[in-house]
Scaffold this motif. Structure first.
Motif, PDB file in Angstrom:
ATOM      1  N   PHE A  11       0.833  -1.209   0.000  1.00 45.04           N
ATOM      2  CA  PHE A  11       0.000   0.000   0.000  1.00 45.04           C
ATOM      3  C   PHE A  11       0.867   1.257   0.000  1.00 45.04           C
ATOM      4  N   ASP A  12       1.984   1.221   0.747  1.00 41.39           N
ATOM      5  CA  ASP A  12       2.879   2.396   0.768  1.00 41.39           C
ATOM      6  C   ASP A  12       3.481   2.625  -0.608  1.00 41.39           C
ATOM      7  N   TYR A  47       2.148   1.793  -3.422  1.00 42.26           N
ATOM      8  CA  TYR A  47       1.072   2.168  -4.339  1.00 42.26           C
ATOM      9  C   TYR A  47       0.808   3.664  -4.318  1.00 42.26           C
ATOM     10  N   ASP A  48       0.971   4.243  -3.116  1.00 44.17           N
ATOM     11  CA  ASP A  48       0.715   5.690  -2.986  1.00 44.17           C
ATOM     12  C   ASP A  48       1.837   6.417  -3.626  1.00 44.17           C
TER      13      ASP A  48
END
Length: 75
Positions: free
Chosen positions: A71-72, A74-75
């Motif tokens: 998720f990190d 992806y941002d």
């Protein structure tokens, strides 16, 4: 020396109705071992469960860390 052992043995045979201390100790040790066997088996089972739970927890933490990293990234 052999004579003293024989004379000691003769003294003990007079009290042959009374079990000697070695027999009593052996009987007590056997009884204690038998009494503790169920507890020992239960503690072994608990240890196996605790170990499995610990390993599962580590796998979950590692998976969550990888997911957070995804998720990190992806941002």
């Amino acid at each position: 020396m052999a004579d003293s052992l024989v004379s000691n043995n003769d003294n003990q045979t007079a009290d042959s109705d009374i079990p000697n201390i070695h027999q009593q100790t052996a009987l007590m040790a056997t009884a204690l071992k038998q009494a503790l066997e169920p507890l020992t088996m239960r503690m072994d089972e608990k240890l196996a469960i605790d170990t499995s739970t610990d390993q599962s927890g580590k796998l979950i933490v590692n998976s969550l860390n990888r997911l957070n990293k995804i998720f990190d990234d992806y941002d």
